[in-house]
Design a protein around this motif. Structure first.
Motif, PDB file in Angstrom:
ATOM      1  N   ALA A 295       0.853  -1.153   0.087  1.00 18.77           N
ATOM      2  CA  ALA A 295       0.115   0.090  -0.044  1.00 18.77           C
ATOM      3  C   ALA A 295       0.845   1.272   0.069  1.00 18.77           C
ATOM      4  CB  ALA A 295      -1.123  -0.039   1.292  1.00 18.77           C
ATOM      5  N   HIS A 296       2.143   1.191   0.189  1.00 18.62           N
ATOM      6  CA  HIS A 296       2.784   2.580   0.269  1.00 18.62           C
ATOM      7  C   HIS A 296       3.032   2.591  -1.279  1.00 18.62           C
ATOM      8  CE1 HIS A 296       4.583   6.239   0.924  1.00 18.62           C
ATOM      9  NE2 HIS A 296       5.535   5.948  -0.206  1.00 18.62           N
ATOM     10  N   PRO A 297       3.804   1.730  -2.045  1.00 17.37           N
ATOM     11  CA  PRO A 297       4.175   1.831  -3.553  1.00 17.37           C
ATOM     12  C   PRO A 297       2.863   2.013  -4.275  1.00 17.37           C
ATOM     13  CG  PRO A 297       5.323   0.009  -2.605  1.00 17.37           C
ATOM     14  CD  PRO A 297       4.409   0.286  -1.466  1.00 17.37           C
ATOM     15  N   ALA A 344       6.814   0.843   6.446  1.00 19.45           N
ATOM     16  CA  ALA A 344       6.381   0.765   7.963  1.00 19.45           C
ATOM     17  C   ALA A 344       6.297   2.126   8.409  1.00 19.45           C
ATOM     18  CB  ALA A 344       7.664  -0.163   8.488  1.00 19.45           C
ATOM     19  N   HIS A 345       6.337   3.172   7.750  1.00 15.71           N
ATOM     20  CA  HIS A 345       6.135   4.434   8.411  1.00 15.71           C
ATOM     21  C   HIS A 345       4.441   4.524   8.717  1.00 15.71           C
ATOM     22  CE1 HIS A 345       5.762   6.493   4.014  1.00 15.71           C
ATOM     23  NE2 HIS A 345       4.534   5.640   4.355  1.00 15.71           N
ATOM     24  N   HIS A 346       3.876   3.211   8.053  1.00 14.62           N
ATOM     25  CA  HIS A 346       2.244   3.282   8.517  1.00 14.62           C
ATOM     26  C   HIS A 346       2.091   2.559   9.968  1.00 14.62           C
ATOM     27  CE1 HIS A 346       0.809   4.722   4.722  1.00 14.62           C
ATOM     28  NE2 HIS A 346       1.910   4.334   4.170  1.00 14.62           N
ATOM     29  N   MET A 347       3.343   2.288  10.641  1.00 12.65           N
ATOM     30  CA  MET A 347       3.117   1.191  11.703  1.00 12.65           C
ATOM     31  C   MET A 347       3.777   1.510  12.765  1.00 12.65           C
ATOM     32  SD  MET A 347       3.654  -1.994   9.264  1.00 12.65           S
ATOM     33  CE  MET A 347       3.794  -3.164  10.573  1.00 12.65           C
TER      34      MET A 347
END
Ligand SMILES: [Cu+2]
Length: 407
Positions: A295-297, A344-347
């Motif tokens: 989901a980041h790409p 992992a900046h979403h975590m």
């Protein structure tokens, strides 16, 4: 460019070049890249409208909580039943499923198919002087698998329990315990739909990559490709490399939901004070990692083709090449590469530790550099652009300065 033009003029592009084919082969199960592109575009716009509708209804619920929704409330009651919309009032379950499905529809059924499927299919062969995509039948399959994924997602609204309710991120264990009373629930259909959608984007991205590598017209060197083609190429690599992990994870979560495995379910899961009967030993964090690795790409899948389109529009309307073409190309490649290192900046709230957080903070700041280079190049491209509309320019014939060089 002459070669391009010659090659393109020999191309059997467009349904008008296949008059012998019956209607359903020319316009429905078509292998023509333009028709497939238009099919992608129309379907994606329909989904964009549906996604917008869900959002509008959610906003209405927030503005007037617990009140019947005018006009649409009756439709919802009729279509989804009293559990979901009794007396035309949006139930909490319905709100949750609208939230999850709005995100899913907007990202996976609207913007990705529009950016890569519609614009990629229609424009890439034209811009590189190719007669069609490298694998026309694969192209058709890609569209129809996408269509099927969309149908599965839409059907999930109407089954007992309703559509998926665990957000577009579908975190475990929430996604496994929600609606567990129903064997086939909205979440299962969401996962099946996602597997179909990712399969479709895989077929499409292999096709775009092969087309750009193999079918460029003579003389169309790598650094002569229009920036939109570069943007589509990087996007296709993101689709090819970032999406499959979620396809695998989706199947694993489906097995968790349907067959009682526990890939993503921890030991000792307690729900509402009741210990849950699962074998445990799985990792909910593993799901988050696999989801955000896609989901980041994904974010760049959404924006790179759009930046490519903006570059084309600026080049056309300023009547000169875009500023810093090479830095745009290298920045797009850098974005593509770094986008695999930031997920992992979403975590940050998962307690993964400061060392790992620092790594992902650093890469996240790094990716802003190529992003800013692209935006700056596009902005500087406006400098010295010839003003005036296309029509005025053409009507002035010889006195028109539109064909002059920049500056
Ligand atoms: Cu991100």
């Amino acid at each position: 460019m002459t070669n391009t033009a010659q090659r393109a003029s020999h191309a059997p592009a467009g349904p008008e070049h296949h008059p012998h084919l019956p209607f359903w082969r020319r316009y429905i199960f078509s292998t023509d890249h333009k028709v497939v592109g238009i099919q992608y575009g129309i379907t994606a716009l329909v989904f964009l409208f549906i996604g917008y509708g869900l959002m509008a209804l959610m906003r209405w619920q927030l503005a007037y909580p617990g009140q019947p929704i005018p006009v649409f409330g009756k439709w919802l009651l009729w279509a989804l039943g009293p559990d979901m919309a009794g007396q035309g009032i949006m139930s909490p379950d319905l709100y949750n499923s609208f939230g999850a499905m709005h995100g899913t529809i907007m990202v996976f059924l609207a913007v990705v198919p529009l950016a890569a499927g519609a614009f990629g299919n229609y424009l890439v062969p034209l811009q590189i002087g190719a007669p069609d995509m490298a694998f026309p039948k694969l192209n058709m399959a890609s569209y129809w698998v996408y269509f099927l994924g969309g149908v599965v997602m839409l059907i999930s609204f109407f089954i007992p329990g309703g559509a998926a309710k665990s957000g577009w991120t579908s975190y475990s264990p929430l996604a496994t315990i929600t609606d567990a009373a129903y064997l086939i629930n909205g979440q299962s259909l969401w996962l099946i739909g996602m597997v179909l959608l990712i399969t479709s984007s895989l077929l499409g991205s292999v096709n775009i990559i092969t087309t750009i590598i193999q079918l460029r017209a003579e003389g169309m060197g790598w650094l002569r490709l229009p920036f939109l083609v570069w943007a589509q190429l990087v996007t296709a690599f993101l689709l090819l490399l970032a999406f499959p992990p979620l396809e695998a994870a989706g199947i694993m979560q489906l097995v968790d939901n349907l067959f009682g495995s526990s890939f993503f379910l921890p030991t000792g899961l307690v729900v509402g004070g009741q210990p849950l009967d699962v074998s445990g030993g799985g990792s909910p964090l593993l799901w988050q990692h696999l989801f955000w690795f896609l989901a980041h790409p994904e974010v760049y899948v959404l924006i790179l083709p759009a930046l490519g389109i903006v570059a084309e529009i600026i080049a056309n309307n300023t009547r000169k090449p875009i500023f810093g073409y090479k830095s745009l190309v290298y920045s797009a490649m850098a974005i593509g590469f770094i986008s695999f290192l930031v997920w992992a900046h979403h975590m940050y709230l998962t307690g993964m530790g400061t060392r790992i957080s620092t790594f992902f903070q650093t890469t996240t700041m790094m990716i802003s550099i190529p992003s800013v280079i692209i935006l700056t190049s596009l902005m500087l491209s406006l400098w010295g652009g010839r003003s005036g509309s296309t029509r005025r320019c053409f009507s002035r014939s010889r006195s028109c300065r539109c064909s002059g060089s920049a500056g």
